[in-house]
Design a protein around this motif. Structure first.
Motif, PDB file in Angstrom:
ATOM      1  N   LYS A 162      -6.651  10.112  -3.128  1.00 38.02           N
ATOM      2  CA  LYS A 162      -6.395  10.539  -1.760  1.00 38.02           C
ATOM      3  C   LYS A 162      -7.643  11.170  -1.127  1.00 38.02           C
ATOM      4  CE  LYS A 162      -1.396  11.223  -2.260  1.00 38.02           C
ATOM      5  NZ  LYS A 162      -0.941  10.366  -1.139  1.00 38.02           N
ATOM      6  N   TYR A 164       0.803  -1.220   0.000  1.00 30.58           N
ATOM      7  CA  TYR A 164       0.000   0.000   0.000  1.00 30.58           C
ATOM      8  C   TYR A 164       0.842   1.279   0.000  1.00 30.58           C
ATOM      9  CZ  TYR A 164      -3.447   3.399   1.842  1.00 30.58           C
ATOM     10  OH  TYR A 164      -4.250   4.488   2.060  1.00 30.58           O
ATOM     11  N   ALA A 165       1.689   1.468   1.006  1.00 31.43           N
ATOM     12  CA  ALA A 165       2.456   2.714   1.120  1.00 31.43           C
ATOM     13  C   ALA A 165       3.295   2.954  -0.135  1.00 31.43           C
ATOM     14  CB  ALA A 165       3.346   2.681   2.357  1.00 31.43           C
ATOM     15  N   GLN A 210      -2.109   6.625   1.378  1.00 31.89           N
ATOM     16  CA  GLN A 210      -0.669   6.379   1.427  1.00 31.89           C
ATOM     17  C   GLN A 210      -0.049   6.120   0.056  1.00 31.89           C
ATOM     18  OE1 GLN A 210       1.086   6.521   4.256  1.00 31.89           O
ATOM     19  NE2 GLN A 210      -0.721   6.931   5.502  1.00 31.89           N
ATOM     20  N   SER A 211      -0.856   6.111  -0.992  1.00 34.71           N
ATOM     21  CA  SER A 211      -0.359   5.748  -2.322  1.00 34.71           C
ATOM     22  C   SER A 211       0.541   6.821  -2.925  1.00 34.71           C
ATOM     23  CB  SER A 211      -1.535   5.486  -3.274  1.00 34.71           C
ATOM     24  OG  SER A 211      -2.261   4.362  -2.859  1.00 34.71           O
TER      25      SER A 211
END
Length: 400
Positions: A360, A293-294, A327-328
């Motif tokens: 986001k 994810y991050a 978190q992308s």
């Protein structure tokens, strides 16, 4: 090679609210057999006639695994178990001081006489029967009581002694409360008497230590480890099947011993029929177990998955995936566009940045973003804004 005893159909059904019909139990048993567990413990037939029916059906199904029944240390209970056609019988009787005094109101020698009587009866009825004796609450019982009862049981015909951490009391951080200590001590004490049964461990998860206690027992030479699907069982349950197998492979057991590609089907079936969801962050089987994810993570695993992943999902018949949200980063959007077959849009940096900012914003609702459904919808919005006359074509392309 260590053996695996799965107790989803016995211990697992002791989870409050969980009930599996005989037909459902058959499906679960077949999945377990395909995975390659050695013993399937189906239940205690003295509890309910439907449990007895399920044991009989599974015993007659021609599975490779041994099929077992659970029984109180009573002859009438043992008789009911043997009537089901099992080739494995688990008999339990506590020898802890408190249980002997406060529950049974008997002395240790009387308990041992009862164990001998019941084991002898079972062996006389079926000479090739594999019998396990469990000194319930083993790790909180005086070791001398455990050794005395286990020795008598083995001499009477028991093949397996189970070290039961019935209350999740054991810990690897205490020299005399670890499963390593109990396995080593019991093997040594019985060996000094010329007795060499298999040693099984049954670890409860009350303090979250069931898996580590089981691995501690494995390190000490345990022969059999008890598990359930999803770690189901009394209170906090016992060792989770998938987590144990993955860790055993990591500790040197051969991957070929088990067919892990059936794990997902088994877990989904048990989850559905137990009405207990698998938390997404659950190791091995959770939805997020192989999801990145991050932004930093996604950018790194796009080059090499091992940079942020120690397990290979392919041994489970799975693939790594990515998630979109707050978190992308830029790379995640590029990869997601390729995932839905719109990789050509990744060439437009301005569009990718706009999509990222929209993602986001959407992420603030606090629920996951569905890449397959919602990303095409986001693309449509930007396409309509920039090319209103292409609305019809875009809706046809990304209809949901």
């Amino acid at each position: 090679m260590v053996q695996i005893l799965d107790s989803t159909l016995r211990e697992g059904e002791q989870t409050p609210g969980v009930y599996f019909s005989p037909d459902q139990k058959m499906v679960i048993a077949q999945f377990l057999d395909q995975i390659g567990v050695d013993i399937i413990e189906v239940g205690n037939p003295a509890v309910d006639s439907e449990i007895a029916l399920a044991i009989k059906r599974i015993s007659q199904a021609g599975l490779n695994a041994k099929i077992g029944a659970h029984s109180l240390c009573k002859i009438d209970n043992v008789r009911k178990a043997l009537d089901c056609g099992v080739d494995f019988l688990g008999i339990f009787f506590s020898v802890s001081k408190k249980r002997l005094q406060q529950d049974y109101n008997i002395h240790l020698d009387v308990a041992i006489e009862k164990i001998i009587e019941v084991v002898t009866f079972a062996k006389e009825q079926q000479h090739d029967l594999l019998i396990r004796y469990t000194p319930e609450d083993t790790v909180r019982s005086p070791i001398e009581n455990v050794v005395a009862a286990a020795s008598a049981a083995v001499k009477a015909g028991v093949n397996i002694i189970s070290i039961a951490d019935t209350t999740g009391y054991s810990t690897p951080f205490h020299p005399q409360r670890s499963m390593y200590f109990y396995v080593k001590t019991l093997k040594e004490e019985l060996g000094n008497r010329g007795l060499y049964p298999q040693i099984e461990v049954h670890c409860h998860n009350d303090k979250g230590l069931a898996l580590v206690n089981a691995l501690d027992a494995y390190r000490a030479g345990a022969d059999i480890i008890d598990v359930t699907t999803m770690g189901l069982g009394e209170r906090a349950g016992i060792v989770d099947l998938a987590e144990l197998l993955i860790n055993l492979i990591d500790m040197g057991e051969a991957e070929k011993n088990w067919q892990l590609n059936y794990i997902d089907d088994l877990y989904n079936f048990v989850s559905q029929h137990s009405h207990i969801s698998i938390p997404p962050h659950t190791p091995i089987t959770g939805k997020n177990a192989f999801t990145h994810y991050a932004g930093v993570h996604v950018k790194a695993v796009a080059k090499n998955q091992q940079l942020y992943q120690s397990l290979d999902p392919h041994i489970l018949g799975k693939k790594s995936s990515l998630a979109l949200g707050m978190q992308s980063g830029y790379t995640a959007v590029e990869l997601a566009l390729k995932q839905i077959g719109r990789g050509e849009l990744a060439e437009n940096k301005d569009l990718v940045n706009k999509i990222l900012q929209k993602i986001k914003v959407i992420a603030k609702r606090g629920t996951p973003i569905d890449i397959e459904k919602e990303l095409p919808e986001i693309i449509v919005r930007f396409s309509v804004a920039n090319h209103p006359h292409s609305l019809g074509n875009e809706i046809c392309t990304f209809s949901v």
